[in-house]
Design a protein around this motif. Structure first.
Motif, PDB file in Angstrom:
ATOM      1  N   ASP A 121      33.283-100.867   8.875  1.00  0.00           N
ATOM      2  CA  ASP A 121      34.471-100.023   8.988  1.00  0.00           C
ATOM      3  C   ASP A 121      34.195 -98.763   9.799  1.00  0.00           C
ATOM      4  OD1 ASP A 121      36.337-101.587   7.538  1.00  0.00           O
ATOM      5  OD2 ASP A 121      35.379-100.986   5.666  1.00  0.00           O
ATOM      6  N   ASP A 122      32.940 -98.574  10.222  1.00  0.00           N
ATOM      7  CA  ASP A 122      32.604 -97.435  11.071  1.00  0.00           C
ATOM      8  C   ASP A 122      33.197 -97.604  12.459  1.00  0.00           C
ATOM      9  OD1 ASP A 122      31.139 -96.305   9.037  1.00  0.00           O
ATOM     10  OD2 ASP A 122      29.215 -97.064   9.762  1.00  0.00           O
ATOM     11  N   THR A 123      33.344 -96.501  13.166  1.00  0.00           N
ATOM     12  CA  THR A 123      33.715 -96.554  14.573  1.00  0.00           C
ATOM     13  C   THR A 123      32.448 -96.548  15.412  1.00  0.00           C
ATOM     14  OG1 THR A 123      33.786 -94.151  14.857  1.00  0.00           O
ATOM     15  CG2 THR A 123      35.795 -95.243  14.055  1.00  0.00           C
ATOM     16  N   VAL A 124      32.558 -96.993  16.637  1.00  0.00           N
ATOM     17  CA  VAL A 124      31.382 -96.997  17.515  1.00  0.00           C
ATOM     18  C   VAL A 124      30.911 -95.582  17.806  1.00  0.00           C
ATOM     19  CG1 VAL A 124      31.808 -99.237  18.559  1.00  0.00           C
ATOM     20  CG2 VAL A 124      32.871 -97.200  19.537  1.00  0.00           C
ATOM     21  N   GLY A 125      31.796 -94.610  17.613  1.00  0.00           N
ATOM     22  CA  GLY A 125      31.380 -93.222  17.807  1.00  0.00           C
ATOM     23  C   GLY A 125      30.365 -92.761  16.777  1.00  0.00           C
ATOM     24  N   ALA A 126      30.239 -93.508  15.679  1.00  0.00           N
ATOM     25  CA  ALA A 126      29.288 -93.145  14.627  1.00  0.00           C
ATOM     26  C   ALA A 126      27.907 -93.747  14.848  1.00  0.00           C
ATOM     27  CB  ALA A 126      29.833 -93.584  13.268  1.00  0.00           C
ATOM     28  N   LEU A 127      27.731 -94.534  15.913  1.00  0.00           N
ATOM     29  CA  LEU A 127      26.442 -95.152  16.172  1.00  0.00           C
ATOM     30  C   LEU A 127      25.374 -94.087  16.433  1.00  0.00           C
ATOM     31  CD1 LEU A 127      27.450 -98.079  18.569  1.00  0.00           C
ATOM     32  CD2 LEU A 127      26.922 -98.219  16.134  1.00  0.00           C
ATOM     33  N   VAL A 128      24.170 -94.352  15.925  1.00  0.00           N
ATOM     34  CA  VAL A 128      23.022 -93.472  16.178  1.00  0.00           C
ATOM     35  C   VAL A 128      21.902 -94.333  16.754  1.00  0.00           C
ATOM     36  CG1 VAL A 128      21.418 -91.797  15.200  1.00  0.00           C
ATOM     37  CG2 VAL A 128      23.709 -92.061  14.199  1.00  0.00           C
ATOM     38  N   PRO A 129      21.905 -94.567  18.081  1.00  0.00           N
ATOM     39  CA  PRO A 129      20.904 -95.460  18.682  1.00  0.00           C
ATOM     40  C   PRO A 129      19.489 -94.908  18.543  1.00  0.00           C
ATOM     41  CG  PRO A 129      22.757 -95.055  20.177  1.00  0.00           C
ATOM     42  CD  PRO A 129      22.876 -94.076  19.060  1.00  0.00           C
ATOM     43  N   ASN A 130      18.565 -95.813  18.254  1.00  0.00           N
ATOM     44  CA  ASN A 130      17.149 -95.466  18.193  1.00  0.00           C
ATOM     45  C   ASN A 130      16.597 -95.488  19.618  1.00  0.00           C
ATOM     46  OD1 ASN A 130      14.364 -95.433  17.965  1.00  0.00           O
ATOM     47  ND2 ASN A 130      14.275 -96.913  16.296  1.00  0.00           N
ATOM     48  N   PRO A 131      16.188 -94.351  20.169  1.00  0.00           N
ATOM     49  CA  PRO A 131      15.760 -94.322  21.577  1.00  0.00           C
ATOM     50  C   PRO A 131      14.518 -95.152  21.875  1.00  0.00           C
ATOM     51  CG  PRO A 131      15.266 -92.237  20.481  1.00  0.00           C
ATOM     52  CD  PRO A 131      16.109 -93.026  19.540  1.00  0.00           C
ATOM     53  N   ASP A 132      13.746 -95.478  20.843  1.00  0.00           N
ATOM     54  CA  ASP A 132      12.572 -96.330  21.058  1.00  0.00           C
ATOM     55  C   ASP A 132      12.960 -97.773  21.359  1.00  0.00           C
ATOM     56  OD1 ASP A 132      10.826 -94.214  20.620  1.00  0.00           O
ATOM     57  OD2 ASP A 132      10.672 -94.625  18.467  1.00  0.00           O
ATOM     58  N   GLU A 133      14.175 -98.171  20.933  1.00  0.00           N
ATOM     59  CA  GLU A 133      14.593 -99.559  21.088  1.00  0.00           C
ATOM     60  C   GLU A 133      15.876 -99.738  21.889  1.00  0.00           C
ATOM     61  OE1 GLU A 133      13.805-102.273  17.668  1.00  0.00           O
ATOM     62  OE2 GLU A 133      13.817-100.411  16.515  1.00  0.00           O
ATOM     63  N   VAL A 134      16.608 -98.654  22.079  1.00  0.00           N
ATOM     64  CA  VAL A 134      17.920 -98.744  22.721  1.00  0.00           C
ATOM     65  C   VAL A 134      18.033 -97.679  23.805  1.00  0.00           C
ATOM     66  CG1 VAL A 134      20.410 -98.597  22.374  1.00  0.00           C
ATOM     67  CG2 VAL A 134      18.961 -99.621  20.591  1.00  0.00           C
ATOM     68  N   ALA A 135      18.230 -98.128  25.038  1.00  0.00           N
ATOM     69  CA  ALA A 135      18.439 -97.186  26.138  1.00  0.00           C
ATOM     70  C   ALA A 135      19.907 -96.885  26.353  1.00  0.00           C
ATOM     71  CB  ALA A 135      17.835 -97.757  27.426  1.00  0.00           C
ATOM     72  N   LEU A 136      20.769 -97.856  26.054  1.00  0.00           N
ATOM     73  CA  LEU A 136      22.198 -97.729  26.328  1.00  0.00           C
ATOM     74  C   LEU A 136      22.955 -98.655  25.385  1.00  0.00           C
ATOM     75  CD1 LEU A 136      24.290 -96.501  28.367  1.00  0.00           C
ATOM     76  CD2 LEU A 136      24.001 -98.593  29.707  1.00  0.00           C
ATOM     77  N   VAL A 137      24.141 -98.226  24.963  1.00  0.00           N
ATOM     78  CA  VAL A 137      25.000 -99.059  24.122  1.00  0.00           C
ATOM     79  C   VAL A 137      26.357 -99.217  24.797  1.00  0.00           C
ATOM     80  CG1 VAL A 137      26.102 -99.362  21.874  1.00  0.00           C
ATOM     81  CG2 VAL A 137      23.885 -98.231  22.019  1.00  0.00           C
ATOM     82  N   HIS A 138      26.796-100.461  24.946  1.00  0.00           N
ATOM     83  CA  HIS A 138      28.137-100.754  25.421  1.00  0.00           C
ATOM     84  C   HIS A 138      28.989-101.148  24.218  1.00  0.00           C
ATOM     85  CE1 HIS A 138      27.058-100.880  29.705  1.00  0.00           C
ATOM     86  NE2 HIS A 138      25.954-101.489  29.318  1.00  0.00           N
ATOM     87  N   ALA A 139      30.177-100.557  24.094  1.00  0.00           N
ATOM     88  CA  ALA A 139      31.144-100.984  23.087  1.00  0.00           C
ATOM     89  C   ALA A 139      32.044-102.019  23.746  1.00  0.00           C
ATOM     90  CB  ALA A 139      31.951 -99.803  22.587  1.00  0.00           C
ATOM     91  N   VAL A 140      31.848-103.289  23.403  1.00  0.00           N
ATOM     92  CA  VAL A 140      32.510-104.391  24.096  1.00  0.00           C
ATOM     93  C   VAL A 140      33.739-104.847  23.311  1.00  0.00           C
ATOM     94  CG1 VAL A 140      32.216-106.674  25.096  1.00  0.00           C
ATOM     95  CG2 VAL A 140      30.247-105.135  24.947  1.00  0.00           C
TER      96      VAL A 140
END
Length: 205
Positions: A121-140
């Motif tokens: 139920d979260d929005t994609v704006g609440a994502l907290v990417p881990n920089p060690d594993e994620v360089a970029l996130v696309h909301a598709v």
């Protein structure tokens, strides 16, 4: 093209419940799990996060990926999927939010990968990417999935490689295969199999 504005949790869960997912024995392979996490985008349009791995990673550097990874000792595939989603993107959901799963997919790098579909139920704006594993996130948005899978010949690959077109690029199997099957099963209600999707040579390592 399927209109996805009314693609509710109940509808996704119903489609996955009707799908008879294939389980593949591990044999001498390792177990892994990945997640398609359906969340709320702008205007409450259903979206899922697709990541790009950092160029500095030892394995599959710079590639598109779904949240996921190998199972820890004694861990179930479902629990691994939820853990990886939390570790990579900061999305914490419980087992009750797992809507179903897709076919196990055998990767050329020696894994049996189990894909799960979860609801948040979260929005994609609440994502907290881990920089060690994620360089970029696309909301598709889910309606962006409904495009024909293409097949290409790549250097070093002995057979045609299935790829899913995405914003001017191509996402190859295994990630592209999982996304394609999700589209077929959830958007169209078709029990399409993807085990035969060839993988590019850079995915073998």
């Amino acid at each position: 093209m399927v209109q996805t504005g009314g693609l509710t949790r109940a509808r996704i869960e119903s489609r996955l419940r009707a799908f008879d997912a294939v389980t593949v024995p591990l044999a001498d392979r390792r177990a892994a799990a990945v997640v398609i996490a359906v969340m709320r985008g702008e205007g409450d349009v259903p979206v899922f996060p697709l990541t790009r791995r950092p160029a500095t990673m030892r394995a599959h550097a710079g590639q598109f990926a779904l949240p996921g990874g190998r199972l820890d000792e004694g861990e179930s595939a479902r629990d691994a999927a939820l853990r990886e989603l939390r570790e990579e993107l900061g999305v914490a959901v419980g087992p009750e939010n797992v809507l179903g799963r897709l076919d196990d997919y055998v990767t050329r790098s020696g894994y049996v990968m189990t894909p799960f579909v979860v609801w948040s139920d979260d929005t994609v704006g609440a994502l907290v990417p881990n920089p060690d594993e994620v360089a970029l996130v696309h909301a598709v948005p889910l309606d962006e999935l409904d495009v024909p899978t293409e097949y290409a010949t790549l250097p070093g690959s002995p057979e045609a490689v299935a790829c899913w077109p995405f914003r001017g690029e191509h996402i190859h199997a295994p990630t592209g295969a999982v996304i394609h099957q999700f589209c077929e099963v959830v958007l169209h209600g078709r029990a399409t199999r993807v085990a035969a999707f060839a993988q590019p040579s850079f995915a073998w390592r």
